[in-house]
Design an enzyme around this catalytic site. Structure first.
Site, short mmCIF file in Angstrom:
data_model
loop_
_atom_site.label_atom_id
_atom_site.label_comp_id
_atom_site.label_asym_id
_atom_site.label_seq_id
_atom_site.Cartn_x
_atom_site.Cartn_y
_atom_site.Cartn_z
N THR A 133 -6.71 39.56 15.89
CA THR A 133 -6.37 39.13 17.24
C THR A 133 -6.43 40.29 18.24
O THR A 133 -6.28 41.44 17.85
CB THR A 133 -4.93 38.54 17.22
OG1 THR A 133 -4.44 38.45 18.55
CG2 THR A 133 -3.97 39.44 16.45
N LYS A 163 -0.29 41.87 12.11
CA LYS A 163 -1.76 41.76 12.14
C LYS A 163 -2.38 43.16 12.25
O LYS A 163 -3.40 43.45 11.61
CB LYS A 163 -2.23 40.89 13.31
CG LYS A 163 -1.92 39.41 13.18
CD LYS A 163 -2.60 38.72 12.01
CE LYS A 163 -4.10 38.58 12.17
NZ LYS A 163 -4.70 37.75 11.08
N ASN A 258 -0.62 32.00 32.81
CA ASN A 258 -0.04 30.84 32.13
C ASN A 258 0.19 29.69 33.12
O ASN A 258 -0.02 28.52 32.79
CB ASN A 258 1.27 31.23 31.45
CG ASN A 258 1.03 32.19 30.30
OD1 ASN A 258 -0.08 32.27 29.78
ND2 ASN A 258 2.06 32.93 29.92
P1 NAD Z 1 -2.67 28.56 12.07
O1 NAD Z 1 -1.23 28.96 12.04
O2 NAD Z 1 -3.07 27.31 12.77
O3 NAD Z 1 -3.21 28.44 10.57
C1 NAD Z 1 -2.87 29.35 9.58
C2 NAD Z 1 -3.24 28.74 8.23
O4 NAD Z 1 -2.90 29.70 7.21
C3 NAD Z 1 -2.48 27.45 7.92
O5 NAD Z 1 -3.35 26.46 7.41
C4 NAD Z 1 -1.48 27.89 6.85
O6 NAD Z 1 -1.15 26.85 5.94
C5 NAD Z 1 -2.23 29.03 6.16
N1 NAD Z 1 -1.31 29.97 5.51
C6 NAD Z 1 -0.21 30.55 6.06
N2 NAD Z 1 0.39 31.32 5.14
C7 NAD Z 1 -0.36 31.25 4.01
C8 NAD Z 1 -0.26 31.85 2.72
N3 NAD Z 1 0.77 32.67 2.41
N4 NAD Z 1 -1.21 31.59 1.81
C9 NAD Z 1 -2.23 30.74 2.11
N5 NAD Z 1 -2.37 30.13 3.30
C10 NAD Z 1 -1.44 30.39 4.24
O7 NAD Z 1 -3.43 29.83 12.67
P2 NAD Z 1 -4.75 29.91 13.54
O8 NAD Z 1 -4.39 29.82 14.96
O9 NAD Z 1 -5.78 28.99 12.97
O10 NAD Z 1 -5.17 31.43 13.25
C11 NAD Z 1 -6.02 31.75 12.15
C12 NAD Z 1 -6.26 33.25 12.13
O11 NAD Z 1 -6.86 33.66 13.35
C13 NAD Z 1 -4.97 34.07 12.00
O12 NAD Z 1 -5.23 35.16 11.13
C14 NAD Z 1 -4.67 34.55 13.41
O13 NAD Z 1 -4.00 35.79 13.38
C15 NAD Z 1 -6.09 34.70 13.95
N6 NAD Z 1 -6.23 34.52 15.41
C16 NAD Z 1 -5.68 33.41 16.02
C17 NAD Z 1 -5.86 33.25 17.40
C18 NAD Z 1 -5.31 32.03 18.11
O14 NAD Z 1 -5.34 31.98 19.35
N7 NAD Z 1 -4.82 31.01 17.42
C19 NAD Z 1 -6.55 34.19 18.14
C20 NAD Z 1 -7.09 35.32 17.48
C21 NAD Z 1 -6.92 35.45 16.11
P1 TYD Z 2 1.08 31.10 22.80
O1 TYD Z 2 0.28 29.85 22.81
O2 TYD Z 2 2.36 31.12 22.00
O3 TYD Z 2 0.11 32.28 22.36
P2 TYD Z 2 0.32 33.90 22.37
O4 TYD Z 2 1.77 34.19 22.49
O5 TYD Z 2 -0.22 34.29 21.04
O6 TYD Z 2 -0.49 34.42 23.52
O7 TYD Z 2 1.46 31.46 24.29
C1 TYD Z 2 0.45 31.67 25.27
C2 TYD Z 2 1.16 32.15 26.53
O8 TYD Z 2 1.94 31.07 27.04
C3 TYD Z 2 2.12 33.29 26.27
O9 TYD Z 2 2.08 34.20 27.38
C4 TYD Z 2 3.49 32.63 26.22
C5 TYD Z 2 3.32 31.43 27.15
N1 TYD Z 2 4.09 30.24 26.78
C6 TYD Z 2 4.88 29.60 27.75
O10 TYD Z 2 4.94 30.03 28.93
N2 TYD Z 2 5.56 28.46 27.39
C7 TYD Z 2 5.52 27.97 26.11
O11 TYD Z 2 6.21 26.95 25.83
C8 TYD Z 2 4.70 28.64 25.14
C9 TYD Z 2 4.64 28.14 23.72
C10 TYD Z 2 4.01 29.76 25.53
#
Ligand code: NAD
Ligand code: TYD
Length: 357
Positions: A133, A163, A258
């Protein structure tokens, strides 16, 4: 190729698995523990596909992880499994340390043993792609230039620190053991199948229920938003073309505050699912800020654009419109995933957040 994907039942992992199965002829081994964030329903259409195998495994169990690599002998491993929500990491950091650090270590060790046993083209081809991330870089002041791959790591939250630790392990396994790793740092994702504790699905769900829409602090914090299908495409692109040992930023260069995001969601909802009595903006409430809240993320993805020729397909406006439509069409999905852990679905509430007006 046989591609092992960890976290393939989560938000981004499931988008990647759906693409790999439907748009390539690769075989996918999907490894997921199915925490509250993992859901087999997110694999709609591919779950029972002959080129998809699901293994319910906790990456914190080293013997099970090692066994899976011996059993499936993957050509590549794409590691997404993680605890991923900042608010949850503030309320309870332990699971983040276990899964994001210890789990990544287990995978690296199992991948190293597997890779060291390979010879010839199989050894040449193997890749360990670690998905991370932009939050590892800390935050930016409004006038700062975006993060590049050379920006020093200064994570702020237990999530981003865990991370960052995993990223360091991945780079060390390349430098010390020669493991052919690729590392990606992506900005905030949005799109279908995101667990409704993150900003976009949370706002959509609360608006449809007529609940207050919580904006932390002043709402002036900004994030750099990328549509999830674009992230999945970028990961495939980097797996195919990336140089081992290198890290790549992934971003669509779509910075929004936001408050802008919440207003954009309300505008879409007013258009697509109007409330008979009021505009959804009326539900916006400013609530106490998240502790340690990062002010601004912005990511420079020039390396990915110039060296590997990747570009996102969606603009913020087109991605947002698709996203709102998807959640409106899948309200039953939202209700079902929340059924598993309704008390925690807005984890911010776990540390006493209350609306101030
Ligand atoms: P998510 O929370 O939706 O999914 C995570 C998945 O990992 C789930 O299916 C969960 O069951 C599985 N998991 C958790 N712990 C586990 C374990 N101990 N063993 C096996 N499986 C396990 O997350 P996401 O938003 O899909 O993010 C996926 C990856 O991308 C993460 O590594 C996150 O750091 C990275 N990432 C996310 C974002 C974002 O905006 N969501 C942005 C950049 C990077
Ligand atoms: P989030 O989706 O939790 O992602 P991240 O913290 O990984 O960026 O939040 C996105 C942005 O929105 C973050 O600045 C926190 C804000 N936020 C709110 O203002 N209200 C909410 O209820 C949530 C969940 C997040």
């Amino acid at each position: 190729m046989r591609i092992m994907v960890t976290g393939g039942a989560g938000f981004i992992g499931s988008a990647l698995v759906r693409q790999l199965v439907t748009e390539t002829d690769n075989t996918v081994i999907n490894v997921d523990k199915l925490t509250y964030a993992g859901n087999l329903e997110s694999l709609a259409g591919v779950r029972f596909h002959p080129r998809h195998t699901f293994e319910r495994t906790d990456i914190c169990e080293p013997e099970e992880v090692r066994h899976l690599l011996e059993k499936h002998r993957p050509d590549a491993l794409i590691h997404l499994a993680a605890e991923s929500h900042v608010d949850r990491s503030i309320a309870g950091p332990g699971a983040f340390i276990r899964t994001n650090i210890q789990g990544t270590f287990n995978l690296l060790e199992a991948a190293r043993a597997h890779w060291e046993g390979l010879t010839g083209p199989e050894r040449e081809r193997f890749r360990f792609l670690h998905v991370s991330t932009d939050e590892v870089f800390g935050d930016l002041a409004p006038e700062d230039p975006p993060f590049t791959e050379h920006t020093a790591y200064t994570p702020s939250s237990p999530y981003s620190a865990s991370k960052a630790s995993s990223d360091h392990l991945v780079q060390a396994w390349h430098r010390t053991y020669g493991l052919p790793v690729l590392l990606t740092n992506c900005s905030n994702n949005y799109g279908p199948y995101q667990y409704p504790e993150k900003l976009m699905p949370l706002v959509i769900l609360k608006a449809l229920r007529g609940d207050p829409l919580p904006v932390y602090g002043t709402g002036e914090q900004s994030r750099d938003w990328l549509y999830v299908e674009d992230h999945a495409r970028a990961l495939r692109h980097i797996l195919d073309r990336g140089r081992p040992g290198r890290s790549y930023n992934i971003s669509g260069a779509c910075e929004r505050t936001n408050l802008e995001v919440v207003h954009a969601l309300c505008a879409q909802l007013n258009r697509l699912a109007p409330h008979p009595e009021y505009s959804y903006e009326r539900l916006i409430r400013f609530v106490p800020d998240r502790p340690g809240h990062d002010r601004r993320y912005a990511l420079d993805a020039t390396r990915l654009f110039q060296e590997l020729g990747w570009r996102p397909a969606e603009s913020f406006e087109s991605g947002l419109a698709k996203t709102v439509r998807w959640y409106l069409d899948h309200r039953d999905w939202m209700e079902r995933v929340l059924h598993g852990s309704p008390a925690h679905w807005a984890a911010g509430e776990a540390y006493g957040r209350e609306a101030t007006g």
